[in-house]
Scaffold this motif. Structure first.
Motif, PDB file in Angstrom:
ATOM      1  N   VAL A 165      -0.263   3.678  -0.158  1.00 56.22           N
ATOM      2  CA  VAL A 165      -0.334   4.043   1.020  1.00 56.22           C
ATOM      3  C   VAL A 165      -0.369   3.265   1.453  1.00 56.22           C
ATOM      4  O   VAL A 165      -0.460   4.015   2.902  1.00 56.22           O
ATOM      5  CB  VAL A 165      -2.177   3.456   0.491  1.00 56.22           C
ATOM      6  N   ARG A 166       0.509   2.097   1.964  1.00 55.96           N
ATOM      7  CA  ARG A 166       0.577   1.616   2.668  1.00 55.96           C
ATOM      8  C   ARG A 166       2.327   2.306   3.187  1.00 55.96           C
ATOM      9  O   ARG A 166       2.480   2.253   4.382  1.00 55.96           O
ATOM     10  CB  ARG A 166       1.486   0.240   1.978  1.00 55.96           C
TER      11      ARG A 166
ATOM     12  N   VAL B 297      -4.103  10.431  -3.566  1.00 54.87           N
ATOM     13  CA  VAL B 297      -4.379   9.818  -1.761  1.00 54.87           C
ATOM     14  C   VAL B 297      -6.562  10.279  -0.990  1.00 54.87           C
ATOM     15  O   VAL B 297      -6.761   9.023  -0.927  1.00 54.87           O
ATOM     16  CB  VAL B 297      -3.583   9.516  -1.367  1.00 54.87           C
TER      17      VAL B 297
ATOM     18  N   THR C  35      -3.059  -1.242   4.118  1.00 55.34           N
ATOM     19  CA  THR C  35      -3.639  -1.589   2.730  1.00 55.34           C
ATOM     20  C   THR C  35      -4.651  -0.742   2.535  1.00 55.34           C
ATOM     21  O   THR C  35      -5.470  -1.099   3.702  1.00 55.34           O
ATOM     22  CB  THR C  35      -3.726  -3.751   2.229  1.00 55.34           C
ATOM     23  N   PRO C  36      -5.361  -0.708   1.080  1.00 54.45           N
ATOM     24  CA  PRO C  36      -6.537   0.220   1.009  1.00 54.45           C
ATOM     25  C   PRO C  36      -7.574  -0.045   1.520  1.00 54.45           C
ATOM     26  O   PRO C  36      -8.002  -0.844   2.142  1.00 54.45           O
ATOM     27  CB  PRO C  36      -6.922   0.074  -0.571  1.00 54.45           C
TER      28      PRO C  36
ATOM     29  N   ALA D  38      -1.019   2.703  -6.453  1.00 57.35           N
ATOM     30  CA  ALA D  38      -2.354   3.691  -4.581  1.00 57.35           C
ATOM     31  C   ALA D  38      -1.497   2.516  -3.658  1.00 57.35           C
ATOM     32  O   ALA D  38      -1.353   3.186  -2.725  1.00 57.35           O
ATOM     33  CB  ALA D  38      -3.080   3.034  -5.529  1.00 57.35           C
ATOM     34  N   GLY D  39      -2.232   1.261  -3.909  1.00 55.09           N
ATOM     35  CA  GLY D  39      -1.236   0.025  -2.652  1.00 55.09           C
ATOM     36  C   GLY D  39      -0.178   0.648  -1.713  1.00 55.09           C
ATOM     37  O   GLY D  39       0.084   0.509  -0.923  1.00 55.09           O
TER      38      GLY D  39
ATOM     39  N   ARG E 261     -10.058   0.054   4.306  1.00 50.98           N
ATOM     40  CA  ARG E 261     -11.454   0.106   4.631  1.00 50.98           C
ATOM     41  C   ARG E 261     -12.885  -0.782   5.676  1.00 50.98           C
ATOM     42  O   ARG E 261     -13.401   0.087   5.810  1.00 50.98           O
ATOM     43  CB  ARG E 261     -11.955  -0.288   2.972  1.00 50.98           C
TER      44      ARG E 261
ATOM     45  N   ALA F  96     -10.824  -1.133  -5.439  1.00 55.65           N
ATOM     46  CA  ALA F  96      -8.933  -0.451  -5.952  1.00 55.65           C
ATOM     47  C   ALA F  96      -9.364  -0.355  -6.784  1.00 55.65           C
ATOM     48  O   ALA F  96      -8.464   0.822  -7.377  1.00 55.65           O
ATOM     49  CB  ALA F  96      -8.715  -1.346  -5.063  1.00 55.65           C
TER      50      ALA F  96
ATOM     51  N   ILE G  43     -12.301   4.702  -2.244  1.00 54.86           N
ATOM     52  CA  ILE G  43     -12.164   2.979  -1.091  1.00 54.86           C
ATOM     53  C   ILE G  43     -13.362   3.179  -0.410  1.00 54.86           C
ATOM     54  O   ILE G  43     -13.830   1.925   0.512  1.00 54.86           O
ATOM     55  CB  ILE G  43     -10.234   3.009  -0.975  1.00 54.86           C
TER      56      ILE G  43
ATOM     57  N   LEU H 266      -9.009   7.438  -1.337  1.00 56.69           N
ATOM     58  CA  LEU H 266      -9.486   6.949  -0.137  1.00 56.69           C
ATOM     59  C   LEU H 266     -10.398   6.820   0.306  1.00 56.69           C
ATOM     60  O   LEU H 266     -11.765   6.255   0.785  1.00 56.69           O
ATOM     61  CB  LEU H 266      -8.315   7.519   0.935  1.00 56.69           C
TER      62      LEU H 266
END
Length: 176
Positions: free
Chosen positions: A113-114, A82, A120-121, A109-110, A125, A95, A89, A86
């Motif tokens: 990360v959430r 992760v 969200t990515p 990944a979304g 960002r 993404a 990102i 990130l």
């Protein structure tokens, strides 16, 4: 967990999620940059009334109050990949490409990360770009220069995003 104090840097995204029993959130505004210096910290509080009184009576001593308030726990950590995802990102990589570099799908990944960051990515960002712009403004950069440094298309774009995120203009944030 009852009796838990979470300190996080300014503008940190989180979801305020709690277990089935719910929770009580008390937002305590800290002096400028205090939380950034302290870093992300999870602390078990033995007596939350004593801690609240310390925040009320001596806000200038907030770090000492936090450090003395209980046992600091090392928060659980997200999967190792992760961090790289990130970073990609935040550097502006799309993404799907960042996920591919991390060895996972964009959807996975979304979700991860959430789960870990409550956002969200794309929102993360945006937060990173806002932080970069704020730092540039605080260091004396002009608004147009801060926009370019943070990856915004132009000064009006930065102004719209900052106003939406903070309710303030870049000029007022620079002066603050």
């Amino acid at each position: 967990v009852p009796g838990t104090l979470v300190v996080h840097p300014a503008f940190h995204c989180h979801a305020d999620r709690f277990g089935a029993e719910g929770g009580r959130v008390v937002n305590i505004p800290l002096p400028r940059d205090t939380a950034d210096r302290l870093g992300y910290r999870v602390t078990d509080i033995a007596d939350h009334e004593d801690l609240l009184e310390a925040f009320r009576s001596r806000p200038d001593r907030v770090i000492e109050a936090v450090m003395a308030s209980g046992a600091v726990r090392v928060p659980a950590q997200p999967p190792v990949w992760v961090g790289g995802f990130l970073a990609d990102i935040m550097d502006g990589l799309p993404a799907d490409r960042a996920a591919s570099r991390a060895g996972v799908t964009a959807e996975h990944a979304g979700r991860i990360v959430r789960h870990w960051y409550g956002s969200t990515p794309i929102k993360l960002r945006r937060e990173g770009r806002i932080r970069t712009a704020l730092a540039a403004l605080r260091e004396g950069a002009g608004i147009a220069e801060a926009a370019v440094l943070a990856g915004f298309s132009d000064q009006p774009h930065l102004t719209r995003v900052l106003r939406e995120a903070t309710g303030l203009t870049p000029r007022s944030l620079r002066a603050g």
